[in-house]
Design an enzyme around this catalytic site. Structure first.
Site, PDB file in Angstrom:
ATOM      1  N   ARG A 272       6.146  -9.022 -60.593  1.00  0.00           N
ATOM      2  CA  ARG A 272       5.671  -8.170 -59.499  1.00  0.00           C
ATOM      3  C   ARG A 272       5.659  -8.864 -58.140  1.00  0.00           C
ATOM      4  O   ARG A 272       6.168  -8.317 -57.160  1.00  0.00           O
ATOM      5  CB  ARG A 272       4.263  -7.635 -59.829  1.00  0.00           C
TER       6      ARG A 272
ATOM      7  N   CYS B  98       0.576 -12.481 -58.131  1.00  0.00           N
ATOM      8  CA  CYS B  98       0.372 -11.815 -59.431  1.00  0.00           C
ATOM      9  C   CYS B  98       0.036 -12.896 -60.462  1.00  0.00           C
ATOM     10  O   CYS B  98      -0.563 -13.917 -60.128  1.00  0.00           O
ATOM     11  CB  CYS B  98       1.577 -10.958 -59.821  1.00  0.00           C
TER      12      CYS B  98
END
Length: 201
Positions: free
Chosen positions: A13, A7
């Site tokens: 994430r 990410c």
């Protein structure tokens, strides 16, 4: 199988994806190594507070610190799964040799036959138009129109960015990631079961 999740800062994430995938692989007996990195990460930063608490709630206590994406990691990975199309583009731009093993997470686990057929058509049209351009031929207007239509119709494969958001935003992103990872685990298990590794030589 070595999987790298990517990410932006590797604090929200992709570390959630790393932690959850490690847990899922262990539960399902999949032989998978997992790491994560960020296209704009600084090395050694802690996971965001909300990301860490989301994982803890799922019984995942991994201590994951941020890592910037670099060539050795890209080489290490058999499969690179970006959390958004933007991350995927950046990976391929920086490491063109990785193009054949780089996907977005949601794209890689897409299993809708109609969508897969349209994706194939899109790739074919794009390649044909690129070849025409390289040969100095006038682009086919019908092909360009169809390409644009497909680009607008195909789903967006981005996992929503919870950075700076509420715990609810992190829960939502984590749910999106976990749903995709369950499909990924199904695919890996299916590949393993059909690889012919049955002891029959």
């Amino acid at each position: 199988m070595r999987i790298l999740f990517v990410c932006t800062g590797n604090t929200c994430r992709s570390p959630m994806a790393e932690g959850m995938m490690r847990q899922i692989a262990k539960e399902r007996g999949l032989d998978v190594e997992v790491r994560s990195a960020g296209v704009a990460a600084s090395d050694g930063s802690s996971m965001s507070r909300h990301a860490e608490s989301v994982l803890k709630e799922q019984g995942i206590m991994d201590r994951i610190v941020s890592t910037s994406l670099h060539g050795e990691l890209v080489e290490w990975a058999d499969l690179i799964l970006a959390l958004t199309e933007g991350h995927k583009r950046q990976i391929v731009y920086t490491f063109p040799a990785a193009v054949d093993k780089t996907y977005t997470l949601k794209e890689y686990v897409e299993d809708n036959a109609d969508v897969l057929a349209e994706k194939e058509e899109l790739q074919r049209l794009a390649a044909e138009l690129e070849l025409d351009r390289a040969l100095g031929k006038k682009p086919d207007d019908a092909a360009r129109r169809r390409l644009n239509e497909l680009l607008h119709r195909l789903p967006v494969y981005d996992i929503s960015d919870p950075f700076g958001g509420s715990r609810e935003d992190y829960n939502r992103a984590a749910a999106e990631i976990r749903a995709a990872l369950e499909k990924l685990a199904d695919r890996l298990a299916s590949d393993r079961d059909h690889s012919g590794d049955t002891g029959w030589g």
